[in-house]
Design a protein around this motif. Structure first.
Motif, PDB file in Angstrom:
ATOM      1  N   VAL A 195      -1.404  51.750  38.154  1.00 28.16           N
ATOM      2  CA  VAL A 195      -0.122  52.208  38.641  1.00 28.16           C
ATOM      3  C   VAL A 195       0.734  52.408  37.652  1.00 28.16           C
ATOM      4  CG1 VAL A 195       1.791  51.466  40.072  1.00 28.16           C
ATOM      5  CG2 VAL A 195      -0.444  51.253  41.041  1.00 28.16           C
ATOM      6  N   ALA A 196       0.979  51.401  36.608  1.00 26.18           N
ATOM      7  CA  ALA A 196       1.724  51.679  35.504  1.00 26.18           C
ATOM      8  C   ALA A 196       1.720  53.004  34.836  1.00 26.18           C
ATOM      9  CB  ALA A 196       1.886  50.288  34.647  1.00 26.18           C
ATOM     10  N   GLU A 197       0.433  53.259  34.557  1.00 22.59           N
ATOM     11  CA  GLU A 197       0.191  54.337  33.712  1.00 22.59           C
ATOM     12  C   GLU A 197       0.203  55.647  34.440  1.00 22.59           C
ATOM     13  OE1 GLU A 197      -3.499  52.635  31.010  1.00 22.59           O
ATOM     14  OE2 GLU A 197      -3.861  53.794  32.550  1.00 22.59           O
ATOM     15  N   ALA A 248       2.941  55.854  36.219  1.00 26.46           N
ATOM     16  CA  ALA A 248       4.309  56.120  36.245  1.00 26.46           C
ATOM     17  C   ALA A 248       4.624  56.509  34.771  1.00 26.46           C
ATOM     18  CB  ALA A 248       5.016  54.640  36.533  1.00 26.46           C
ATOM     19  N   LEU A 292       3.898  54.843  31.939  1.00 25.46           N
ATOM     20  CA  LEU A 292       3.761  53.822  30.711  1.00 25.46           C
ATOM     21  C   LEU A 292       2.684  53.669  29.942  1.00 25.46           C
ATOM     22  CD1 LEU A 292       5.626  50.948  33.050  1.00 25.46           C
ATOM     23  CD2 LEU A 292       6.661  52.598  31.704  1.00 25.46           C
ATOM     24  N   ASP A 342       4.566  49.994  26.683  1.00 24.48           N
ATOM     25  CA  ASP A 342       5.748  49.518  27.442  1.00 24.48           C
ATOM     26  C   ASP A 342       5.314  48.134  27.871  1.00 24.48           C
ATOM     27  OD1 ASP A 342       7.229  51.988  27.069  1.00 24.48           O
ATOM     28  OD2 ASP A 342       5.307  52.891  27.889  1.00 24.48           O
ATOM     29  N   ALA A 356       4.054  45.970  41.298  1.00 26.07           N
ATOM     30  CA  ALA A 356       4.622  47.438  40.948  1.00 26.07           C
ATOM     31  C   ALA A 356       6.109  47.515  41.452  1.00 26.07           C
ATOM     32  CB  ALA A 356       3.902  48.559  41.631  1.00 26.07           C
ATOM     33  N   LEU A 415       8.241  45.642  39.171  1.00 27.60           N
ATOM     34  CA  LEU A 415       8.562  46.466  38.035  1.00 27.60           C
ATOM     35  C   LEU A 415       8.993  47.642  38.209  1.00 27.60           C
ATOM     36  CD1 LEU A 415       4.739  45.760  36.585  1.00 27.60           C
ATOM     37  CD2 LEU A 415       6.959  44.675  35.976  1.00 27.60           C
ATOM     38  N   ASP A 416       9.619  47.878  39.424  1.00 25.76           N
ATOM     39  CA  ASP A 416      10.607  49.141  39.888  1.00 25.76           C
ATOM     40  C   ASP A 416       9.668  50.385  39.550  1.00 25.76           C
ATOM     41  OD1 ASP A 416      12.747  47.698  40.739  1.00 25.76           O
ATOM     42  OD2 ASP A 416      13.500  47.524  38.688  1.00 25.76           O
ATOM     43  N   LEU A 417       8.395  50.415  39.792  1.00 20.01           N
ATOM     44  CA  LEU A 417       7.591  51.442  39.705  1.00 20.01           C
ATOM     45  C   LEU A 417       7.676  52.150  41.041  1.00 20.01           C
ATOM     46  CD1 LEU A 417       4.626  49.971  37.789  1.00 20.01           C
ATOM     47  CD2 LEU A 417       6.629  51.155  36.982  1.00 20.01           C
ATOM     48  N   ALA A 451       3.887  56.792  41.838  1.00 16.93           N
ATOM     49  CA  ALA A 451       2.790  56.123  40.811  1.00 16.93           C
ATOM     50  C   ALA A 451       1.853  55.069  41.415  1.00 16.93           C
ATOM     51  CB  ALA A 451       3.699  55.556  39.705  1.00 16.93           C
TER      52      ALA A 451
END
Length: 424
Positions: free
Chosen positions: A59-61, A63, A65, A128, A258, A261-263, A267
Protein backbone atom coordinates in the motif's frame (compact mmCIF):
# COMPACT_ATOMS: atom_id res chain seq x y z
CA UNK A 1 22.56 -22.98 2.38
CA UNK A 2 23.29 -19.67 0.67
CA UNK A 3 26.73 -18.02 1.18
CA UNK A 4 25.48 -15.20 3.44
CA UNK A 5 23.77 -17.66 5.78
CA UNK A 6 26.92 -19.81 5.87
CA UNK A 7 28.97 -16.74 6.76
CA UNK A 8 26.67 -15.78 9.63
CA UNK A 9 26.47 -19.29 11.03
CA UNK A 10 30.24 -19.64 10.97
CA UNK A 11 30.94 -16.35 12.74
CA UNK A 12 28.12 -15.81 15.24
CA UNK A 13 26.49 -17.85 18.02
CA UNK A 14 23.39 -19.74 16.85
CA UNK A 15 21.58 -19.57 20.17
CA UNK A 16 18.38 -17.65 20.83
CA UNK A 17 19.04 -15.58 23.93
CA UNK A 18 16.32 -13.00 24.54
CA UNK A 19 18.11 -9.94 25.89
CA UNK A 20 18.67 -6.38 24.68
CA UNK A 21 22.03 -5.76 26.38
CA UNK A 22 24.20 -7.14 23.55
CA UNK A 23 22.02 -5.51 20.91
CA UNK A 24 22.19 -2.10 22.57
CA UNK A 25 25.98 -2.37 22.87
CA UNK A 26 26.29 -3.44 19.22
CA UNK A 27 24.10 -0.59 18.01
CA UNK A 28 26.02 1.92 20.14
CA UNK A 29 29.29 0.74 18.57
CA UNK A 30 27.73 1.36 15.14
CA UNK A 31 26.51 4.85 15.97
CA UNK A 32 22.96 3.79 16.90
CA UNK A 33 21.54 3.32 13.39
CA UNK A 34 18.15 2.40 14.89
CA UNK A 35 17.75 6.09 15.78
CA UNK A 36 18.45 7.17 12.18
CA UNK A 37 15.84 5.08 10.40
CA UNK A 38 12.97 6.54 8.40
CA UNK A 39 9.65 6.54 10.29
CA UNK A 40 9.09 2.98 11.54
CA UNK A 41 6.04 0.71 11.58
CA UNK A 42 6.94 -2.01 14.10
CA UNK A 43 4.98 -5.27 13.63
CA UNK A 44 4.66 -7.96 16.32
CA UNK A 45 2.33 -10.94 16.77
CA UNK A 46 2.27 -14.70 16.31
CA UNK A 47 0.57 -15.25 12.95
CA UNK A 48 0.15 -12.94 10.00
CA UNK A 49 3.14 -10.71 10.72
CA UNK A 50 4.84 -11.30 7.39
CA UNK A 51 1.64 -10.98 5.37
CA UNK A 52 0.77 -7.77 7.20
CA UNK A 53 4.24 -6.33 6.56
CA UNK A 54 3.86 -7.21 2.86
CA UNK A 55 0.41 -5.59 2.73
CA UNK A 56 1.55 -2.38 4.45
CA UNK A 57 4.57 -2.20 2.14
CA UNK A 58 2.44 -2.77 -0.97
CA UNK A 59 0.00 0.00 0.00
CA UNK A 60 2.77 2.45 0.90
CA UNK A 61 4.60 1.76 -2.35
CA UNK A 62 1.37 2.23 -4.29
CA UNK A 63 1.19 5.65 -2.63
CA UNK A 64 4.61 6.45 -4.11
CA UNK A 65 6.67 5.95 -0.96
CA UNK A 66 10.08 4.31 -0.86
CA UNK A 67 9.84 1.56 1.75
CA UNK A 68 12.42 -0.48 3.67
CA UNK A 69 11.31 -3.81 5.12
CA UNK A 70 12.91 -6.24 7.55
CA UNK A 71 11.40 -9.72 7.94
CA UNK A 72 12.46 -13.19 9.08
CA UNK A 73 13.18 -15.93 8.42
CA UNK A 74 14.22 -16.01 4.78
CA UNK A 75 13.12 -18.81 2.50
CA UNK A 76 15.91 -19.31 -0.05
CA UNK A 77 18.42 -16.45 0.22
CA UNK A 78 19.35 -14.44 3.27
CA UNK A 79 18.91 -11.22 1.26
CA UNK A 80 15.11 -11.68 1.46
CA UNK A 81 15.23 -10.42 5.06
CA UNK A 82 16.36 -6.90 4.12
CA UNK A 83 14.55 -4.86 1.51
CA UNK A 84 15.94 -1.38 0.82
CA UNK A 85 13.64 1.15 -0.84
CA UNK A 86 11.70 -1.71 -2.41
CA UNK A 87 14.57 -3.96 -3.53
CA UNK A 88 16.31 -6.89 -1.87
CA UNK A 89 19.73 -5.91 -0.56
CA UNK A 90 22.51 -6.96 -2.96
CA UNK A 91 25.27 -9.37 -1.93
CA UNK A 92 28.11 -6.84 -2.14
CA UNK A 93 26.23 -4.30 -0.04
CA UNK A 94 25.21 -6.93 2.52
CA UNK A 95 28.74 -8.33 2.83
CA UNK A 96 30.15 -4.82 3.30
CA UNK A 97 27.63 -4.11 6.06
CA UNK A 98 28.38 -7.44 7.73
CA UNK A 99 32.11 -6.61 7.66
CA UNK A 100 31.31 -3.53 9.74
CA UNK A 101 29.07 -5.49 12.09
CA UNK A 102 31.70 -8.17 12.66
CA UNK A 103 34.37 -5.61 13.46
CA UNK A 104 32.45 -4.64 16.62
CA UNK A 105 29.91 -7.43 17.23
CA UNK A 106 31.55 -9.33 20.09
CA UNK A 107 29.18 -12.10 21.24
CA UNK A 108 26.14 -10.90 19.29
CA UNK A 109 23.94 -13.72 18.05
CA UNK A 110 23.06 -14.33 14.40
CA UNK A 111 19.70 -12.57 14.74
CA UNK A 112 21.18 -9.63 16.62
CA UNK A 113 23.89 -9.22 13.99
CA UNK A 114 21.32 -9.58 11.21
CA UNK A 115 19.07 -6.96 12.79
CA UNK A 116 21.95 -4.55 13.28
CA UNK A 117 22.95 -5.07 9.65
CA UNK A 118 19.41 -4.26 8.55
CA UNK A 119 19.30 -1.10 10.66
CA UNK A 120 22.69 0.06 9.40
CA UNK A 121 21.82 -0.50 5.74
CA UNK A 122 18.41 1.14 6.18
CA UNK A 123 19.83 4.16 8.02
CA UNK A 124 22.24 4.78 5.15
CA UNK A 125 19.75 4.30 2.30
CA UNK A 126 17.14 7.02 1.73
CA UNK A 127 13.52 5.94 2.14
CA UNK A 128 10.21 7.29 3.41
CA UNK A 129 9.17 4.41 5.67
CA UNK A 130 10.62 1.31 7.35
CA UNK A 131 8.38 -1.65 8.17
CA UNK A 132 10.12 -3.81 10.77
CA UNK A 133 8.93 -7.29 11.80
CA UNK A 134 9.67 -8.57 15.29
CA UNK A 135 11.63 -11.82 15.27
CA UNK A 136 10.42 -13.53 18.46
CA UNK A 137 8.33 -12.13 21.30
CA UNK A 138 8.58 -8.37 21.66
CA UNK A 139 9.95 -6.99 24.93
CA UNK A 140 13.40 -8.54 24.49
CA UNK A 141 13.46 -9.02 20.73
CA UNK A 142 16.48 -7.45 19.04
CA UNK A 143 14.25 -5.12 17.01
CA UNK A 144 12.89 -3.58 20.21
CA UNK A 145 15.83 -1.20 20.48
CA UNK A 146 13.56 0.95 18.31
CA UNK A 147 12.39 3.48 20.88
CA UNK A 148 10.12 5.78 18.87
CA UNK A 149 8.15 4.00 16.17
CA UNK A 150 5.67 6.00 14.17
CA UNK A 151 3.15 3.17 14.54
CA UNK A 152 3.02 -0.22 16.27
CA UNK A 153 1.03 -3.21 15.00
CA UNK A 154 0.16 -6.46 16.79
CA UNK A 155 -1.29 -9.25 14.67
CA UNK A 156 -3.17 -12.20 16.27
CA UNK A 157 -1.38 -13.65 19.29
CA UNK A 158 -1.41 -17.42 19.70
CA UNK A 159 0.79 -20.26 20.97
CA UNK A 160 4.23 -20.75 19.42
CA UNK A 161 7.86 -20.85 20.61
CA UNK A 162 6.69 -22.22 23.96
CA UNK A 163 10.30 -22.92 24.99
CA UNK A 164 10.93 -19.15 25.00
CA UNK A 165 7.51 -17.55 25.54
CA UNK A 166 5.74 -20.15 27.70
CA UNK A 167 2.23 -21.54 27.36
CA UNK A 168 0.18 -18.82 29.05
CA UNK A 169 -1.59 -16.79 26.35
CA UNK A 170 -1.82 -13.65 28.48
CA UNK A 171 1.91 -13.89 29.20
CA UNK A 172 2.71 -14.35 25.50
CA UNK A 173 0.57 -11.32 24.67
CA UNK A 174 2.30 -9.25 27.35
CA UNK A 175 5.65 -10.13 25.84
CA UNK A 176 4.54 -9.15 22.36
CA UNK A 177 2.90 -5.97 23.63
CA UNK A 178 6.37 -4.81 24.65
CA UNK A 179 6.59 -3.13 21.23
CA UNK A 180 3.94 -0.59 22.33
CA UNK A 181 5.62 2.74 23.05
CA UNK A 182 4.47 6.04 24.48
CA UNK A 183 3.48 8.49 21.78
CA UNK A 184 3.06 5.83 19.08
CA UNK A 185 -0.49 4.73 18.24
CA UNK A 186 -1.06 1.03 17.65
CA UNK A 187 -3.26 -1.08 15.38
CA UNK A 188 -4.29 -4.39 16.95
CA UNK A 189 -5.47 -7.47 15.07
CA UNK A 190 -8.33 -9.68 16.20
CA UNK A 191 -7.40 -11.28 19.55
CA UNK A 192 -8.67 -13.79 22.07
CA UNK A 193 -10.01 -12.07 25.18
CA UNK A 194 -7.11 -12.94 27.50
CA UNK A 195 -4.56 -11.78 24.92
CA UNK A 196 -6.39 -8.53 24.30
CA UNK A 197 -6.65 -7.75 28.02
CA UNK A 198 -2.87 -8.14 28.35
CA UNK A 199 -2.31 -5.83 25.37
CA UNK A 200 -4.75 -3.30 26.86
CA UNK A 201 -2.85 -3.32 30.17
CA UNK A 202 0.44 -2.58 28.43
CA UNK A 203 -1.19 0.16 26.35
CA UNK A 204 -2.57 1.77 29.51
CA UNK A 205 0.85 1.64 31.16
CA UNK A 206 2.54 3.51 28.29
CA UNK A 207 -0.46 5.67 27.33
CA UNK A 208 -0.77 4.23 23.83
CA UNK A 209 -3.89 4.75 21.74
CA UNK A 210 -5.22 1.45 20.35
CA UNK A 211 -7.25 0.94 17.17
CA UNK A 212 -8.64 -2.59 17.38
CA UNK A 213 -10.02 -4.95 14.74
CA UNK A 214 -13.53 -5.99 15.75
CA UNK A 215 -13.94 -2.93 17.97
CA UNK A 216 -12.87 0.25 16.14
CA UNK A 217 -12.91 -1.18 12.62
CA UNK A 218 -13.92 -4.38 10.88
CA UNK A 219 -13.69 -6.11 7.53
CA UNK A 220 -15.34 -8.99 5.76
CA UNK A 221 -15.42 -10.76 2.41
CA UNK A 222 -18.13 -9.44 0.11
CA UNK A 223 -19.02 -10.24 -3.54
CA UNK A 224 -15.56 -11.52 -4.37
CA UNK A 225 -13.88 -8.53 -2.73
CA UNK A 226 -13.77 -7.17 0.79
CA UNK A 227 -15.50 -4.45 2.75
CA UNK A 228 -13.73 -2.30 5.36
CA UNK A 229 -15.61 -0.16 7.87
CA UNK A 230 -14.97 2.21 10.75
CA UNK A 231 -17.45 4.37 12.65
CA UNK A 232 -17.28 7.04 9.93
CA UNK A 233 -15.85 5.30 6.86
CA UNK A 234 -16.87 2.51 4.51
CA UNK A 235 -14.70 1.17 1.68
CA UNK A 236 -15.68 -1.39 -0.95
CA UNK A 237 -12.32 -2.92 -1.89
CA UNK A 238 -10.79 -5.74 -3.92
CA UNK A 239 -9.82 -8.86 -2.00
CA UNK A 240 -6.11 -9.02 -1.18
CA UNK A 241 -4.03 -10.92 -3.71
CA UNK A 242 -3.10 -13.44 -1.02
CA UNK A 243 -5.03 -16.71 -0.76
CA UNK A 244 -7.09 -17.64 2.29
CA UNK A 245 -10.01 -16.13 4.17
CA UNK A 246 -7.66 -15.19 7.04
CA UNK A 247 -5.98 -12.65 4.76
CA UNK A 248 -9.08 -10.45 5.04
CA UNK A 249 -8.17 -9.80 8.68
CA UNK A 250 -4.51 -9.25 7.80
CA UNK A 251 -5.58 -6.81 5.08
CA UNK A 252 -7.90 -5.03 7.52
CA UNK A 253 -5.01 -4.45 9.93
CA UNK A 254 -2.84 -3.18 7.07
CA UNK A 255 -5.62 -0.86 5.90
CA UNK A 256 -6.06 0.54 9.41
CA UNK A 257 -2.30 1.09 9.52
CA UNK A 258 -2.44 2.81 6.12
CA UNK A 259 -5.17 5.14 7.38
CA UNK A 260 -3.01 5.99 10.42
CA UNK A 261 -0.26 6.84 7.92
CA UNK A 262 -2.67 9.04 5.91
CA UNK A 263 -2.32 6.94 2.77
CA UNK A 264 -5.09 7.41 0.19
CA UNK A 265 -7.83 4.92 -0.70
CA UNK A 266 -6.45 4.66 -4.23
CA UNK A 267 -3.15 3.31 -2.80
CA UNK A 268 -5.04 0.87 -0.58
CA UNK A 269 -6.87 -0.49 -3.64
CA UNK A 270 -3.69 -0.84 -5.70
CA UNK A 271 -1.71 -2.29 -2.80
CA UNK A 272 -4.30 -5.00 -2.17
CA UNK A 273 -4.07 -5.99 -5.84
CA UNK A 274 -0.28 -5.90 -5.99
CA UNK A 275 0.74 -7.58 -2.71
CA UNK A 276 2.88 -10.71 -2.89
CA UNK A 277 4.17 -12.83 0.01
CA UNK A 278 5.73 -16.21 -0.83
CA UNK A 279 5.02 -19.51 0.94
CA UNK A 280 1.73 -18.36 2.42
CA UNK A 281 -0.85 -20.39 0.51
CA UNK A 282 1.19 -19.80 -2.62
CA UNK A 283 0.11 -21.59 -5.79
CA UNK A 284 3.13 -23.34 -7.32
CA UNK A 285 3.03 -23.92 -11.08
CA UNK A 286 6.70 -23.60 -12.08
CA UNK A 287 9.91 -25.32 -11.00
CA UNK A 288 10.22 -29.10 -10.76
CA UNK A 289 7.42 -29.57 -8.23
CA UNK A 290 5.02 -27.25 -10.01
CA UNK A 291 5.74 -28.88 -13.35
CA UNK A 292 5.15 -32.37 -11.92
CA UNK A 293 1.79 -31.30 -10.48
CA UNK A 294 0.82 -29.55 -13.70
CA UNK A 295 1.62 -32.65 -15.76
CA UNK A 296 -0.76 -34.60 -13.50
CA UNK A 297 -3.41 -31.85 -13.76
CA UNK A 298 -3.19 -31.30 -10.01
CA UNK A 299 -3.15 -28.11 -7.95
CA UNK A 300 -0.04 -27.58 -5.83
CA UNK A 301 -0.05 -25.16 -2.89
CA UNK A 302 2.76 -24.17 -0.54
CA UNK A 303 2.23 -22.88 2.98
CA UNK A 304 4.85 -22.31 5.68
CA UNK A 305 2.43 -22.02 8.63
CA UNK A 306 3.67 -24.19 11.49
CA UNK A 307 1.40 -23.87 14.54
CA UNK A 308 -2.23 -24.70 15.41
CA UNK A 309 -3.48 -21.24 14.39
CA UNK A 310 -1.84 -21.65 10.97
CA UNK A 311 -3.24 -25.19 10.75
CA UNK A 312 -6.74 -23.80 11.21
CA UNK A 313 -6.18 -21.23 8.46
CA UNK A 314 -4.91 -23.93 6.10
CA UNK A 315 -7.85 -26.19 6.97
CA UNK A 316 -10.35 -23.41 6.26
CA UNK A 317 -8.71 -22.62 2.92
CA UNK A 318 -8.67 -26.27 1.82
CA UNK A 319 -12.26 -26.80 2.97
CA UNK A 320 -13.40 -23.84 0.89
CA UNK A 321 -11.64 -25.11 -2.23
CA UNK A 322 -12.88 -28.65 -1.67
CA UNK A 323 -16.45 -27.38 -1.32
CA UNK A 324 -16.20 -25.50 -4.63
CA UNK A 325 -14.31 -28.15 -6.60
CA UNK A 326 -13.81 -31.47 -4.77
CA UNK A 327 -10.57 -33.32 -5.54
CA UNK A 328 -8.62 -36.06 -3.74
CA UNK A 329 -6.50 -34.14 -1.25
CA UNK A 330 -2.95 -34.82 -0.07
CA UNK A 331 -0.75 -33.03 2.45
CA UNK A 332 3.04 -33.19 2.30
CA UNK A 333 4.08 -32.12 5.78
CA UNK A 334 7.40 -31.48 7.50
CA UNK A 335 7.80 -29.68 10.83
CA UNK A 336 10.50 -28.67 13.24
CA UNK A 337 10.77 -31.10 16.12
CA UNK A 338 9.86 -28.45 18.71
CA UNK A 339 6.54 -27.48 17.09
CA UNK A 340 3.06 -28.54 18.21
CA UNK A 341 2.47 -31.16 15.53
CA UNK A 342 -0.54 -32.52 17.41
CA UNK A 343 -2.25 -29.13 17.42
CA UNK A 344 -1.44 -28.64 13.74
CA UNK A 345 -2.89 -32.00 12.67
CA UNK A 346 -5.89 -31.61 14.99
CA UNK A 347 -6.85 -28.55 12.94
CA UNK A 348 -6.75 -30.68 9.77
CA UNK A 349 -8.41 -33.83 11.10
CA UNK A 350 -11.64 -33.27 9.16
CA UNK A 351 -9.90 -32.61 5.84
CA UNK A 352 -9.94 -36.28 4.73
CA UNK A 353 -6.45 -35.68 3.36
CA UNK A 354 -3.84 -38.35 2.84
CA UNK A 355 -0.67 -37.21 4.59
CA UNK A 356 2.93 -37.81 3.53
CA UNK A 357 5.53 -36.70 6.07
CA UNK A 358 9.05 -35.58 5.16
CA UNK A 359 12.17 -34.21 6.77
CA UNK A 360 14.38 -31.29 5.76
CA UNK A 361 17.78 -29.84 6.65
CA UNK A 362 17.86 -28.73 10.26
CA UNK A 363 16.07 -29.82 13.41
CA UNK A 364 13.12 -31.41 11.63
CA UNK A 365 10.84 -33.95 13.27
CA UNK A 366 11.47 -37.52 12.12
CA UNK A 367 9.00 -38.32 9.31
CA UNK A 368 7.94 -41.59 10.96
CA UNK A 369 7.23 -39.85 14.27
CA UNK A 370 5.36 -37.06 12.50
CA UNK A 371 3.26 -39.61 10.60
CA UNK A 372 2.36 -41.27 13.89
CA UNK A 373 1.09 -37.96 15.24
CA UNK A 374 -1.02 -37.44 12.12
CA UNK A 375 -2.48 -40.93 12.43
CA UNK A 376 -3.29 -40.17 16.04
CA UNK A 377 -5.64 -37.49 14.73
CA UNK A 378 -7.38 -39.78 12.28
CA UNK A 379 -5.37 -38.97 9.17
CA UNK A 380 -3.88 -41.65 6.95
CA UNK A 381 -0.16 -40.88 7.00
CA UNK A 382 2.97 -42.35 5.40
CA UNK A 383 6.58 -41.19 5.84
CA UNK A 384 8.52 -40.41 2.66
CA UNK A 385 12.18 -39.82 1.94
CA UNK A 386 11.85 -36.41 0.31
CA UNK A 387 9.37 -33.87 -1.00
CA UNK A 388 9.91 -35.20 -4.51
CA UNK A 389 9.17 -38.76 -3.42
CA UNK A 390 6.11 -37.64 -1.44
CA UNK A 391 4.75 -35.64 -4.36
CA UNK A 392 5.29 -38.57 -6.72
CA UNK A 393 3.41 -40.86 -4.32
CA UNK A 394 0.57 -38.37 -3.89
CA UNK A 395 0.15 -37.91 -7.64
CA UNK A 396 0.38 -41.65 -8.37
CA UNK A 397 -2.35 -42.23 -5.79
CA UNK A 398 -4.55 -39.76 -7.67
CA UNK A 399 -4.32 -36.56 -5.61
CA UNK A 400 -5.78 -33.63 -7.51
CA UNK A 401 -4.96 -31.06 -4.85
CA UNK A 402 -1.70 -31.14 -2.87
CA UNK A 403 -0.55 -28.80 -0.09
CA UNK A 404 3.08 -28.79 1.03
CA UNK A 405 2.92 -27.44 4.58
CA UNK A 406 4.19 -27.31 8.15
CA UNK A 407 7.40 -25.29 8.03
CA UNK A 408 8.95 -22.23 6.42
CA UNK A 409 12.19 -24.23 6.23
CA UNK A 410 10.42 -26.88 4.16
CA UNK A 411 8.84 -24.13 2.05
CA UNK A 412 12.28 -22.66 1.44
CA UNK A 413 13.55 -26.04 0.25
CA UNK A 414 10.67 -26.26 -2.22
CA UNK A 415 11.12 -22.72 -3.55
CA UNK A 416 14.89 -23.11 -3.65
CA UNK A 417 14.67 -26.07 -6.04
CA UNK A 418 14.62 -23.73 -9.04
CA UNK A 419 15.56 -20.07 -9.64
CA UNK A 420 12.11 -19.77 -11.24
CA UNK A 421 10.54 -19.95 -7.80
CA UNK A 422 13.03 -17.90 -5.78
CA UNK A 423 11.36 -14.99 -3.93
CA UNK A 424 12.25 -11.59 -5.39
Amino acid sequence: MDPISERLRARHPQRIDLSLDRMRALCAALGDPQHRLPPVVHVAGTNGKGSTVALIRAVAEAAGLKVHAYTSPHLVRFNERIRLAGRLIQDDHLNAVLDRIESVSGEATVFESTTAAAFLAMAETPADLAVIEVGLGGVLDATNVIERPLLSVITPVDYDHAEFLGTDLAGIASEKAGVLKAGAPAVIGRQREEAFKAIERRAADVHTRLTVLGVDFDAWAERGGMAFQTADLFMDLPAPALAGAHQIDNAAVAIAAALELDLPESAIIEGLKAVRWPARLQRISTGPYGQAAKAAEAELWLDGGHNPHAGRALAAFLAERQARAPRPLALICGMLGNKDAGGFFAALKDSQATVFTVGFDGAAAEPAALAAVARGHGLAATPAGSVGEALDLALRFGAGRVAICGSLYLAGEVLGASPETWPV
